[in-house]
Design a protein around this motif. Structure first.
Motif, mmCIF file in Angstrom:
data_model
loop_
_atom_site.group_PDB
_atom_site.id
_atom_site.type_symbol
_atom_site.label_atom_id
_atom_site.label_comp_id
_atom_site.label_asym_id
_atom_site.label_seq_id
_atom_site.Cartn_x
_atom_site.Cartn_y
_atom_site.Cartn_z
ATOM 1 N N TYR A 161 0.781 -1.250 0.353
ATOM 2 C CA TYR A 161 0.186 -0.039 -0.073
ATOM 3 C C TYR A 161 0.407 1.113 0.361
ATOM 4 N N GLU A 162 1.854 0.865 0.522
ATOM 5 C CA GLU A 162 2.713 1.836 0.824
ATOM 6 C C GLU A 162 3.717 2.936 -0.213
ATOM 7 N N LYS A 163 3.934 1.180 -0.857
ATOM 8 C CA LYS A 163 4.856 1.651 -2.455
ATOM 9 C C LYS A 163 3.318 2.421 -3.529
ATOM 10 N N ASN A 164 2.356 1.986 -3.526
ATOM 11 C CA ASN A 164 1.290 2.742 -4.468
ATOM 12 C C ASN A 164 -0.101 3.961 -4.258
ATOM 13 N N MET A 165 1.043 4.125 -3.026
ATOM 14 C CA MET A 165 -0.349 5.087 -2.280
ATOM 15 C C MET A 165 0.174 6.470 -2.907
ATOM 16 N N HIS A 166 0.748 6.545 -3.491
ATOM 17 C CA HIS A 166 0.679 7.847 -4.923
ATOM 18 C C HIS A 166 0.063 8.162 -5.641
ATOM 19 N N TYR A 167 0.112 6.344 -6.315
ATOM 20 C CA TYR A 167 -0.728 6.029 -7.982
ATOM 21 C C TYR A 167 -2.006 5.899 -7.637
ATOM 22 N N LEU A 168 -2.329 5.268 -6.310
ATOM 23 C CA LEU A 168 -3.220 5.059 -5.652
ATOM 24 C C LEU A 168 -4.480 6.248 -5.126
ATOM 25 N N HIS A 169 -3.249 7.096 -5.087
ATOM 26 C CA HIS A 169 -4.344 8.765 -4.106
ATOM 27 C C HIS A 169 -3.925 9.803 -5.330
ATOM 28 N N SER A 170 -3.563 9.688 -6.384
ATOM 29 C CA SER A 170 -2.706 10.505 -7.657
ATOM 30 C C SER A 170 -3.747 12.404 -6.963
ATOM 31 N N THR A 171 -5.372 12.041 -7.120
ATOM 32 C CA THR A 171 -5.500 12.941 -6.905
ATOM 33 C C THR A 171 -5.377 14.450 -5.776
ATOM 34 N N LEU A 172 -5.163 13.378 -4.946
ATOM 35 C CA LEU A 172 -5.592 14.232 -3.496
ATOM 36 C C LEU A 172 -3.813 14.250 -2.758
ATOM 37 N N ARG A 173 -3.834 13.972 -3.832
ATOM 38 C CA ARG A 173 -1.570 13.678 -3.317
ATOM 39 C C ARG A 173 -1.315 15.477 -4.495
ATOM 40 N N GLU A 174 -2.163 15.539 -5.410
ATOM 41 C CA GLU A 174 -1.681 16.898 -6.258
ATOM 42 C C GLU A 174 -2.813 18.029 -5.600
ATOM 43 N N ARG A 175 -3.428 17.363 -4.630
ATOM 44 C CA ARG A 175 -4.561 18.769 -4.327
ATOM 45 C C ARG A 175 -4.129 18.919 -2.772
ATOM 46 N N ILE A 176 -2.918 18.239 -2.373
ATOM 47 C CA ILE A 176 -2.302 17.625 -0.554
ATOM 48 C C ILE A 176 -1.224 19.603 -1.390
ATOM 49 N N VAL A 177 -0.268 18.608 -2.186
ATOM 50 C CA VAL A 177 0.760 19.244 -3.434
ATOM 51 C C VAL A 177 0.637 20.797 -2.946
ATOM 52 N N GLU A 178 -0.559 21.530 -3.980
ATOM 53 C CA GLU A 178 -0.579 22.263 -4.142
ATOM 54 C C GLU A 178 -1.299 23.514 -2.775
ATOM 55 N N HIS A 179 -2.199 22.492 -2.324
ATOM 56 C CA HIS A 179 -1.762 23.198 -0.746
ATOM 57 C C HIS A 179 -0.907 23.821 -0.348
ATOM 58 N N ILE A 180 -0.606 22.287 0.257
ATOM 59 C CA ILE A 180 1.118 23.328 0.407
ATOM 60 C C ILE A 180 1.498 24.484 -0.333
ATOM 61 N N PHE A 181 2.020 24.297 -1.621
ATOM 62 C CA PHE A 181 2.456 25.488 -2.108
ATOM 63 C C PHE A 181 2.060 26.484 -2.047
ATOM 64 N N VAL A 182 1.052 26.785 -1.991
ATOM 65 C CA VAL A 182 -0.046 28.358 -1.524
ATOM 66 C C VAL A 182 0.383 28.345 -0.169
ATOM 67 N N GLY A 183 0.249 27.626 0.540
ATOM 68 C CA GLY A 183 0.781 28.089 1.948
ATOM 69 C C GLY A 183 2.472 28.578 2.307
ATOM 70 N N GLU A 184 2.702 28.062 1.632
ATOM 71 C CA GLU A 184 4.022 28.483 1.680
ATOM 72 C C GLU A 184 5.216 29.914 0.662
ATOM 73 N N ALA A 185 3.829 29.919 -0.219
ATOM 74 C CA ALA A 185 4.108 31.267 -1.079
ATOM 75 C C ALA A 185 3.367 32.039 -0.192
ATOM 76 N N LEU A 186 2.509 31.927 0.284
ATOM 77 C CA LEU A 186 2.456 33.037 1.355
ATOM 78 C C LEU A 186 2.155 33.803 2.095
ATOM 79 N N ARG A 187 3.476 31.942 2.670
ATOM 80 C CA ARG A 187 4.335 32.639 4.067
ATOM 81 C C ARG A 187 5.687 33.345 3.110
ATOM 82 N N TRP A 188 6.143 33.143 2.028
ATOM 83 C CA TRP A 188 7.308 33.663 2.073
ATOM 84 C C TRP A 188 7.184 35.073 1.497
ATOM 85 N N LEU A 189 5.686 35.633 0.570
ATOM 86 C CA LEU A 189 5.726 36.879 0.735
ATOM 87 C C LEU A 189 4.815 37.783 1.718
#
Length: 172
Positions: free
Chosen positions: A6-34
């Motif tokens: 499951y751990e090895k396939n988690m990124h594949y199995l939940h790719s849409t969730l992963r994309e959303r999480i990464v986007e939220h992390i990026f936005v949070g870091e960008a807002l903090r940087w600004l």
């Protein structure tokens, strides 16, 4: 499926969730940087669906960026991404390819885009992308408004600071 599989396939199995999480992390870091640079005239806008070729719009002052995010796990073998031609019509369109760790920590970035105010470089001459799933005959139809963009068209791996400077022209 056992825990290791499951751990090895988690990124594949939940790719849409992963994309959303990464986007939220990026936005949070960008807002903090600004924020740390006293840039508070910032907006983040999300489309209801991806009809324009971008995932979100970020603005800082008079600079507005239409951003398409792509992500890959560090050590992944992705050699290209697919992007919509419509992104070229947006002001200051860009693509940020984010490399993340298995634990979804931001690691490094690749950039495709111009400086604030410039359009995305022309991608019309790239190969047309195809659907990932085949029809009943197993044929994968062409996506006429999407292109395959090879990794060589992106910047070399860069830091978060460099991505933010590319996005908004704000210096350290």
């Amino acid at each position: 499926m056992d825990d290791l599989a499951y751990e090895k396939n988690m990124h594949y199995l939940h790719s849409t969730l992963r994309e959303r999480i990464v986007e939220h992390i990026f936005v949070g870091e960008a807002l903090r940087w600004l924020w740390q640079r006293r840039k508070t005239d910032v907006e983040v806008l999300r489309p209801e669906f991806d009809a324009g070729g971008y995932d979100l719009v970020m603005s800082c002052g008079k600079i507005e960026r239409h951003i398409q995010f792509k992500s890959t796990v560090v050590g992944g073998k992705a050699a290209y991404i697919k992007a919509s031609l419509k992104l070229m019509d947006k002001p200051s369109g860009c693509i940020i390819w984010i490399y993340v760790t298995e634990k979804l920590e931001l690691d490094s970035f690749r950039w495709l885009g111009g400086t604030p105010g410039q359009l995305l470089p022309d991608i019309h001459d790239r190969d047309a992308a195809r659907h990932t799933k085949g029809n009943a005959k197993g044929e994968k139809a062409e996506l006429p408004n999407h292109r395959i963009i090879p990794i060589r068209d992106f910047s070399q791996p860069c830091t978060f600071d460099q991505v933010m400077e590319n996005l908004f022209g704000v210096q350290e």
